[in-house]
Design a protein around this motif. Sequence first.
Motif, mmCIF file in Angstrom:
data_model
loop_
_atom_site.group_PDB
_atom_site.id
_atom_site.type_symbol
_atom_site.label_atom_id
_atom_site.label_comp_id
_atom_site.label_asym_id
_atom_site.label_seq_id
_atom_site.Cartn_x
_atom_site.Cartn_y
_atom_site.Cartn_z
ATOM 1 N N ALA A 121 0.907 -1.147 -0.147
ATOM 2 C CA ALA A 121 -0.098 0.066 0.037
ATOM 3 C C ALA A 121 0.795 1.274 0.080
ATOM 4 N N GLY A 122 1.982 1.184 0.912
ATOM 5 C CA GLY A 122 2.954 2.526 0.864
ATOM 6 C C GLY A 122 3.521 2.432 -0.364
ATOM 7 N N ALA A 137 4.993 10.958 -17.474
ATOM 8 C CA ALA A 137 3.694 10.644 -17.785
ATOM 9 C C ALA A 137 2.844 11.174 -19.330
ATOM 10 N N ALA A 138 3.743 12.210 -19.736
ATOM 11 C CA ALA A 138 3.364 12.555 -20.968
ATOM 12 C C ALA A 138 3.512 11.508 -22.148
ATOM 13 N N GLN A 139 4.354 10.749 -21.833
ATOM 14 C CA GLN A 139 4.764 9.492 -22.918
ATOM 15 C C GLN A 139 3.966 8.387 -22.441
ATOM 16 N N PHE A 140 3.669 8.235 -21.112
ATOM 17 C CA PHE A 140 3.134 6.817 -20.680
ATOM 18 C C PHE A 140 1.805 6.797 -20.526
ATOM 19 N N GLY A 141 1.072 7.940 -20.073
ATOM 20 C CA GLY A 141 -0.097 8.257 -19.993
ATOM 21 C C GLY A 141 -0.482 8.046 -18.434
ATOM 22 N N LYS A 142 -1.996 8.035 -18.305
ATOM 23 C CA LYS A 142 -2.407 7.969 -16.860
ATOM 24 C C LYS A 142 -2.943 6.483 -16.367
ATOM 25 N N ASP A 143 -2.692 5.492 -17.102
ATOM 26 C CA ASP A 143 -3.254 4.282 -16.891
ATOM 27 C C ASP A 143 -2.443 3.747 -15.777
ATOM 28 N N ARG A 144 -1.285 3.953 -15.820
ATOM 29 C CA ARG A 144 -0.402 3.412 -14.643
ATOM 30 C C ARG A 144 -0.694 3.845 -13.404
ATOM 31 N N GLU A 145 -0.994 5.254 -13.208
ATOM 32 C CA GLU A 145 -1.491 5.947 -12.221
ATOM 33 C C GLU A 145 -2.635 5.284 -11.506
ATOM 34 N N THR A 149 -3.453 3.296 -7.939
ATOM 35 C CA THR A 149 -4.560 3.775 -6.902
ATOM 36 C C THR A 149 -5.436 2.581 -6.753
ATOM 37 N N ASN A 150 -5.684 1.874 -7.722
ATOM 38 C CA ASN A 150 -6.589 0.711 -7.306
ATOM 39 C C ASN A 150 -6.020 -0.524 -6.551
ATOM 40 N N ASN A 156 -4.988 -1.597 1.049
ATOM 41 C CA ASN A 156 -5.231 -0.868 2.287
ATOM 42 C C ASN A 156 -6.521 -1.629 3.038
ATOM 43 N N GLU A 157 -7.367 -2.389 2.415
ATOM 44 C CA GLU A 157 -8.357 -3.129 3.112
ATOM 45 C C GLU A 157 -7.870 -4.346 3.697
ATOM 46 N N GLY A 158 -6.870 -4.912 3.435
ATOM 47 C CA GLY A 158 -6.258 -5.883 3.846
ATOM 48 C C GLY A 158 -6.873 -7.265 3.858
ATOM 49 N N ILE A 159 -7.545 -7.646 2.861
ATOM 50 C CA ILE A 159 -8.424 -8.541 2.523
ATOM 51 C C ILE A 159 -7.988 -9.561 1.671
#
Length: 225
Positions: A121-122, A137-145, A149-150, A156-159
């Motif tokens: 998580a960290g 990010a201008a080259q690789f895009g936003k998908d990795r971000e 996040t997901n 963080n849920e730890g399940i």
Amino acid sequence: MNKLKLYIFILSFGLMSSFVVSEETEEEVVQPSNPQELLEIVKQGQFADTRQQRAREAQFRNEKNKQAKLLSDAKAERARLEKEAARLEQKFEANEALLVVAEEQLRERLGSLNEIFGHLAGNTTEARNIMEQSITAAQFGKDREEFMTNLGSKMNEGIKLATIEELETLWFELQREINASGEVVKFSADVITTDGNVESREVVRVGNFNVVSDGQYLTYSPTRG
């Protein structure tokens, strides 16, 4: 005495005549021809017990019974719904309690794996913050971000543990960002000009330091991508 009888007969006959005239829709009333017939008519209640009156009374009773049944049905339905709502609420509360117990048991069984959840998580949160501001990010895009996040939310849920595919993707994105910091590459990107127009241009990225196009230095806007 005979005069009194005659007077009563005439008076009654007059009343019946006026009753028949005023109630045109009533059934025809038998006209008495003598005091004895008048007595029989009064005895049988033919003055009040007309067909139309009986029909109105029957209709009133029928409507009253219908209203009473509707009211009874509505009360019964309300009672049924209240009972069902109470049952569902009890079931929901019972399931909530079982879920809390199950989650606690799962955490106990995971044991030291909880530390892995914390590390992942960290790491994903830190990586996402770096990638959001990086000019790569201008080259690789936003998908990795979005992926970071997901995955961070899941950890963080730890399940649930991260899958092999998720761990490989995390490693790949971290390694790609490290490699990109030492590369000089050319690629196409949307550039916002000084007059606010958007143009597709070839740009040159120098590691994580600069992006150049047509001899001009560019800056990366995380909000525009």
